[in-house]
Design a protein around this motif. Structure first.
Motif, PDB file in Angstrom:
ATOM      1  N   TYR A   1       0.806  -1.215   0.000  1.00  0.00           N
ATOM      2  CA  TYR A   1       0.000   0.000   0.000  1.00  0.00           C
ATOM      3  C   TYR A   1       0.845   1.274   0.000  1.00  0.00           C
ATOM      4  O   TYR A   1       0.314   2.372   0.144  1.00  0.00           O
ATOM      5  N   SER A   2       2.159   1.122  -0.164  1.00  0.00           N
ATOM      6  CA  SER A   2       3.023   2.292  -0.237  1.00  0.00           C
ATOM      7  C   SER A   2       2.714   3.077  -1.510  1.00  0.00           C
ATOM      8  O   SER A   2       2.437   2.495  -2.565  1.00  0.00           O
ATOM      9  N   PRO A   3       2.729   4.408  -1.455  1.00  0.00           N
ATOM     10  CA  PRO A   3       2.391   5.208  -2.644  1.00  0.00           C
ATOM     11  C   PRO A   3       3.369   4.967  -3.785  1.00  0.00           C
ATOM     12  O   PRO A   3       4.572   4.797  -3.572  1.00  0.00           O
ATOM     13  N   GLU A   4       2.841   4.978  -5.000  1.00  0.00           N
ATOM     14  CA  GLU A   4       3.639   4.792  -6.202  1.00  0.00           C
ATOM     15  C   GLU A   4       3.795   6.136  -6.929  1.00  0.00           C
ATOM     16  O   GLU A   4       3.046   7.074  -6.683  1.00  0.00           O
ATOM     17  N   PRO A   5       4.775   6.228  -7.827  1.00  0.00           N
ATOM     18  CA  PRO A   5       4.910   7.450  -8.638  1.00  0.00           C
ATOM     19  C   PRO A   5       3.624   7.714  -9.421  1.00  0.00           C
ATOM     20  O   PRO A   5       2.946   6.784  -9.862  1.00  0.00           O
ATOM     21  N   ARG A   6       3.274   8.994  -9.565  1.00  0.00           N
ATOM     22  CA  ARG A   6       2.049   9.365 -10.281  1.00  0.00           C
ATOM     23  C   ARG A   6       2.399  10.181 -11.524  1.00  0.00           C
ATOM     24  O   ARG A   6       3.157  11.139 -11.448  1.00  0.00           O
ATOM     25  N   LYS A   7       1.806   9.792 -12.638  1.00  0.00           N
ATOM     26  CA  LYS A   7       2.014  10.534 -13.869  1.00  0.00           C
ATOM     27  C   LYS A   7       0.988  11.651 -13.943  1.00  0.00           C
ATOM     28  O   LYS A   7      -0.219  11.417 -13.890  1.00  0.00           O
ATOM     29  N   MET A   8       1.472  12.888 -14.061  1.00  0.00           N
ATOM     30  CA  MET A   8       0.601  14.048 -14.081  1.00  0.00           C
ATOM     31  C   MET A   8       0.074  14.288 -15.498  1.00  0.00           C
ATOM     32  O   MET A   8       0.538  13.694 -16.480  1.00  0.00           O
ATOM     33  N   ARG A   9      -0.920  15.176 -15.603  1.00  0.00           N
ATOM     34  CA  ARG A   9      -1.568  15.443 -16.896  1.00  0.00           C
ATOM     35  C   ARG A   9      -0.598  15.964 -17.948  1.00  0.00           C
ATOM     36  O   ARG A   9      -0.730  15.669 -19.128  1.00  0.00           O
ATOM     37  N   HIS A  10       0.387  16.743 -17.508  1.00  0.00           N
ATOM     38  CA  HIS A  10       1.330  17.316 -18.463  1.00  0.00           C
ATOM     39  C   HIS A  10       2.499  16.384 -18.756  1.00  0.00           C
ATOM     40  O   HIS A  10       3.466  16.772 -19.404  1.00  0.00           O
ATOM     41  N   GLY A  11       2.418  15.146 -18.265  1.00  0.00           N
ATOM     42  CA  GLY A  11       3.403  14.135 -18.616  1.00  0.00           C
ATOM     43  C   GLY A  11       4.527  13.934 -17.633  1.00  0.00           C
ATOM     44  O   GLY A  11       5.254  12.939 -17.721  1.00  0.00           O
ATOM     45  N   THR A  12       4.723  14.839 -16.695  1.00  0.00           N
ATOM     46  CA  THR A  12       5.777  14.651 -15.699  1.00  0.00           C
ATOM     47  C   THR A  12       5.342  13.615 -14.666  1.00  0.00           C
ATOM     48  O   THR A  12       4.152  13.351 -14.496  1.00  0.00           O
ATOM     49  N   VAL A  13       6.311  13.027 -14.015  1.00  0.00           N
ATOM     50  CA  VAL A  13       6.039  12.007 -13.010  1.00  0.00           C
ATOM     51  C   VAL A  13       6.332  12.577 -11.628  1.00  0.00           C
ATOM     52  O   VAL A  13       7.429  13.110 -11.391  1.00  0.00           O
ATOM     53  N   LYS A  14       5.365  12.490 -10.749  1.00  0.00           N
ATOM     54  CA  LYS A  14       5.529  12.979  -9.375  1.00  0.00           C
ATOM     55  C   LYS A  14       5.901  11.792  -8.487  1.00  0.00           C
ATOM     56  O   LYS A  14       5.127  10.856  -8.328  1.00  0.00           O
ATOM     57  N   MET A  15       7.087  11.861  -7.934  1.00  0.00           N
ATOM     58  CA  MET A  15       7.576  10.777  -7.087  1.00  0.00           C
ATOM     59  C   MET A  15       7.097  10.967  -5.646  1.00  0.00           C
ATOM     60  O   MET A  15       7.046  12.102  -5.148  1.00  0.00           O
ATOM     61  N   PRO A  16       6.749   9.900  -4.961  1.00  0.00           N
ATOM     62  CA  PRO A  16       6.346  10.026  -3.558  1.00  0.00           C
ATOM     63  C   PRO A  16       7.522  10.471  -2.693  1.00  0.00           C
ATOM     64  O   PRO A  16       8.678  10.158  -3.002  1.00  0.00           O
ATOM     65  N   THR A  17       7.216  11.211  -1.644  1.00  0.00           N
ATOM     66  CA  THR A  17       8.273  11.698  -0.750  1.00  0.00           C
ATOM     67  C   THR A  17       8.483  10.780   0.448  1.00  0.00           C
ATOM     68  O   THR A  17       9.383  11.008   1.250  1.00  0.00           O
ATOM     69  N   TYR A  18       7.648   9.763   0.571  1.00  0.00           N
ATOM     70  CA  TYR A  18       7.803   8.797   1.659  1.00  0.00           C
ATOM     71  C   TYR A  18       7.445   7.411   1.157  1.00  0.00           C
ATOM     72  O   TYR A  18       6.796   7.247   0.123  1.00  0.00           O
TER      73      TYR A  18
END
Length: 217
Positions: free
Chosen positions: A180-197
């Motif tokens: 259940y640890s958060p995974e990287p999220r792909k944003m609408r503009h194509g960049t990937v938001k990495m989890p900070t924890y």
């Protein structure tokens, strides 16, 4: 009554007698801890902890982790952290020195995560004066025992991804990334938001009678 609720409803003394029925002296419980370190572990709850001990615990968090909180998606709020530290079912293991000053602590809760019965380590902090002496591992071993005796499925905790030393420490204790640890999220503009924890966990199931005897030390 379900066992999580049953355990959390116990008076403080009964809780510790049931779930940590062993010596809390680090130097007698664990032979790998330096015997020249005269530390004692004190068991408290969020309601029983003395105000000066509570402030010492808060200061350990603030001094070591406030910047990491502020840089993360969680954010740093002293008010919210103090409120979290007073959650009704939160328990504390305080590491005190010969002058009764808190040099470290671990806080934890028997609770539910995504439908699983778990023991969740909220905080583990040690003063620089007592680090690298096996005391953090000792405290983690104590809550392993609590979780095993309570019959929960796993132990869980949260670590900032930038804290590589902590990640290495928990990996050596058998923790790995939880499902259940958060995974990287792909944003609408194509960049990937990495989890900070990252959320780590390890199974506490399959505890045998022999292991219980050795854990009690």
């Amino acid at each position: 009554m379900p066992r999580i609720e049953d355990a959390n409803s116990l008076p403080l003394a009964t809780f510790w007698a049931r779930f940590i029925p062993c010596s809390l002296d680090p130097t007698t419980h664990d032979a790998t801890i330096q015997s020249t370190c005269p530390y004692t572990v004190i068991c408290e709850s969020s309601s029983s902890i003395k105000s000066h001990h509570f402030e010492a615990c808060f200061n350990l968090i603030a001094n070591s982790s406030a910047n990491a909180y502020a840089a993360s998606s969680i954010g740093w709020s002293p008010t919210k952290k103090r409120k979290e530290m007073r959650l009704p079912d939160l328990r504390y293991l305080l590491l005190t020195d010969s002058t009764a000053h808190v040099q470290g602590f671990l806080s934890f809760m028997l609770t539910y995560e995504d439908g699983h019965e778990v023991i969740y380590c909220y905080e583990l902090h040690l003063s620089p004066l007592v680090q690298r002496r096996g005391l953090g591992r000792h405290l983690m071993g104590l809550i392993d025992g609590v979780g095993k005796r309570a019959g929960v499925e796993k132990s869980m905790l949260t670590v900032f991804v930038e804290n590589q030393a902590a990640l290495n420490f928990y990996e050596k204790l058998g923790y790995s990334k939880d499902e259940y640890s958060p995974e990287p999220r792909k944003m609408r503009h194509g960049t990937v938001k990495m989890p900070t924890y990252v959320i780590l966990s390890k199974s506490l199931q399959g505890w045998t009678t022999d292991e219980q005897g050795s854990d009690d030390g």
